[in-house]
Design a protein around this motif. Structure first.
Motif, short mmCIF file in Angstrom:
data_model
loop_
_atom_site.label_atom_id
_atom_site.label_comp_id
_atom_site.label_asym_id
_atom_site.label_seq_id
_atom_site.Cartn_x
_atom_site.Cartn_y
_atom_site.Cartn_z
N VAL A 1 -11.77 49.00 -19.76
CA VAL A 1 -11.47 50.37 -20.19
C VAL A 1 -11.88 50.60 -21.63
O VAL A 1 -12.42 51.64 -21.98
N GLY A 2 -11.65 49.65 -22.49
CA GLY A 2 -11.97 49.81 -23.90
C GLY A 2 -10.78 50.34 -24.68
O GLY A 2 -9.70 50.58 -24.13
N PRO A 3 -10.99 50.57 -25.97
CA PRO A 3 -9.87 51.02 -26.80
C PRO A 3 -9.49 52.47 -26.49
O PRO A 3 -10.35 53.29 -26.17
N LEU A 4 -8.21 52.75 -26.57
CA LEU A 4 -7.73 54.10 -26.35
C LEU A 4 -7.81 54.90 -27.64
O LEU A 4 -7.68 54.36 -28.74
N ARG A 5 -8.05 56.17 -27.51
CA ARG A 5 -8.11 57.04 -28.68
C ARG A 5 -6.76 57.70 -28.89
O ARG A 5 -6.02 57.96 -27.94
N ALA A 6 -6.44 57.98 -30.15
CA ALA A 6 -5.15 58.58 -30.48
C ALA A 6 -5.13 60.06 -30.09
O ALA A 6 -6.15 60.75 -30.13
N ILE A 7 -3.96 60.53 -29.72
CA ILE A 7 -3.75 61.94 -29.44
C ILE A 7 -3.02 62.52 -30.64
O ILE A 7 -1.92 62.09 -30.97
N VAL A 8 -3.64 63.46 -31.29
CA VAL A 8 -3.03 64.04 -32.49
C VAL A 8 -2.41 65.38 -32.15
O VAL A 8 -2.90 66.11 -31.29
N GLY A 9 -1.30 65.68 -32.82
CA GLY A 9 -0.62 66.95 -32.60
C GLY A 9 -1.41 68.11 -33.18
O GLY A 9 -2.25 67.95 -34.05
N GLY A 10 -1.12 69.29 -32.68
CA GLY A 10 -1.81 70.48 -33.15
C GLY A 10 -1.38 70.88 -34.55
O GLY A 10 -0.35 70.45 -35.06
N LYS A 11 -2.17 71.69 -35.20
CA LYS A 11 -1.85 72.16 -36.55
C LYS A 11 -0.88 73.33 -36.53
O LYS A 11 -0.31 73.69 -37.54
N LYS A 12 -0.70 73.93 -35.39
CA LYS A 12 0.19 75.09 -35.27
C LYS A 12 1.64 74.61 -35.32
O LYS A 12 2.05 73.74 -34.57
N ARG A 13 2.43 75.19 -36.21
CA ARG A 13 3.84 74.84 -36.33
C ARG A 13 4.66 75.72 -35.42
O ARG A 13 4.45 76.93 -35.34
N VAL A 14 5.62 75.13 -34.77
CA VAL A 14 6.48 75.85 -33.84
C VAL A 14 7.83 76.07 -34.52
O VAL A 14 8.34 75.16 -35.19
N ASP B 1 6.44 72.92 -27.08
CA ASP B 1 5.51 72.49 -28.12
C ASP B 1 4.10 72.43 -27.56
O ASP B 1 3.89 72.13 -26.38
N HIS B 2 3.15 72.68 -28.40
CA HIS B 2 1.76 72.65 -27.97
C HIS B 2 1.07 71.46 -28.63
O HIS B 2 1.16 71.27 -29.83
N TYR B 3 0.38 70.70 -27.83
CA TYR B 3 -0.35 69.54 -28.33
C TYR B 3 -1.81 69.68 -27.95
O TYR B 3 -2.16 70.23 -26.91
N GLN B 4 -2.66 69.13 -28.79
CA GLN B 4 -4.07 69.06 -28.44
C GLN B 4 -4.24 67.85 -27.53
O GLN B 4 -3.60 66.82 -27.71
N ARG C 1 -7.25 65.55 -25.01
CA ARG C 1 -8.61 65.03 -25.10
C ARG C 1 -9.65 65.96 -24.48
O ARG C 1 -10.83 65.77 -24.66
N GLY C 2 -9.21 66.94 -23.75
CA GLY C 2 -10.16 67.84 -23.09
C GLY C 2 -11.08 68.53 -24.06
O GLY C 2 -12.30 68.61 -23.85
N ALA C 3 -10.56 69.02 -25.17
CA ALA C 3 -11.38 69.72 -26.16
C ALA C 3 -12.36 68.75 -26.81
O ALA C 3 -13.53 69.09 -27.03
N ALA C 4 -11.92 67.55 -27.11
CA ALA C 4 -12.81 66.56 -27.74
C ALA C 4 -13.92 66.13 -26.79
O ALA C 4 -15.06 65.94 -27.20
N LEU C 5 -13.58 66.00 -25.51
CA LEU C 5 -14.60 65.61 -24.53
C LEU C 5 -15.60 66.73 -24.30
O LEU C 5 -16.77 66.50 -24.08
N ARG C 6 -15.14 67.98 -24.33
CA ARG C 6 -16.04 69.11 -24.15
C ARG C 6 -17.03 69.21 -25.32
O ARG C 6 -18.17 69.58 -25.14
N LYS C 7 -16.59 68.84 -26.54
CA LYS C 7 -17.46 68.90 -27.70
C LYS C 7 -18.58 67.86 -27.60
O LYS C 7 -19.67 68.08 -28.10
N LYS C 8 -18.31 66.71 -26.97
CA LYS C 8 -19.32 65.66 -26.83
C LYS C 8 -20.47 66.09 -25.93
O LYS C 8 -21.59 65.70 -26.10
N GLU C 9 -20.16 66.89 -24.91
CA GLU C 9 -21.16 67.25 -23.91
C GLU C 9 -22.13 68.22 -24.41
O GLU C 9 -22.60 68.74 -25.16
#
Length: 96
Positions: A61-74, A83-86, A88-96
């Motif tokens: 599988v390889g190393p896992l990437r960290a999931i970081v919280g969103g910048k929007k404060r609740v 709560d809203h979290y970012q 990996r979908g957005a990061a994966l879409r940017k790679k393509e």
């Protein structure tokens, strides 16, 4: 070929061999009209093949990437369910 691929391949070959061995044993036992229970070596071979395949897939599988919280404060009155979290979908879409 990496070590994880080699482990996975070996595990799959062991599982296939145990299936063939069980069918061969079953053919011999059916001629004698007795109960058909797989022998211990087939059970051990299946377990070893499964564990090797599982370990190979986990190591590959390889190393896992960290999931970081969103910048929007609740606001404080909002519960954790909203709560809203970012993700990996957005990061994966940017790679393509």
């Amino acid at each position: 070929m990496s070590s994880s691929s080699l482990m996975t391949f070996t595990g799959v070959i062991l599982i296939l061999h145990s299936a063939f061995s069980c069918l061969h044993y079953r053919g011999l036992v059916l001629d004698l009209q007795s109960a058909v229970i797989p022998p211990l070596d087939v059970k051990v071979e299946v377990a070893l093949g499964f564990l090797l395949t599982l370990a190979g897939q986990i190591l590959g599988v390889g190393p896992l990437r960290a999931i970081v919280g969103g910048k929007k404060r609740v606001p404080q009155y909002v519960t954790r369910d909203f709560d809203h979290y970012q993700h990996r979908g957005a990061a994966l879409r940017k790679k393509e």
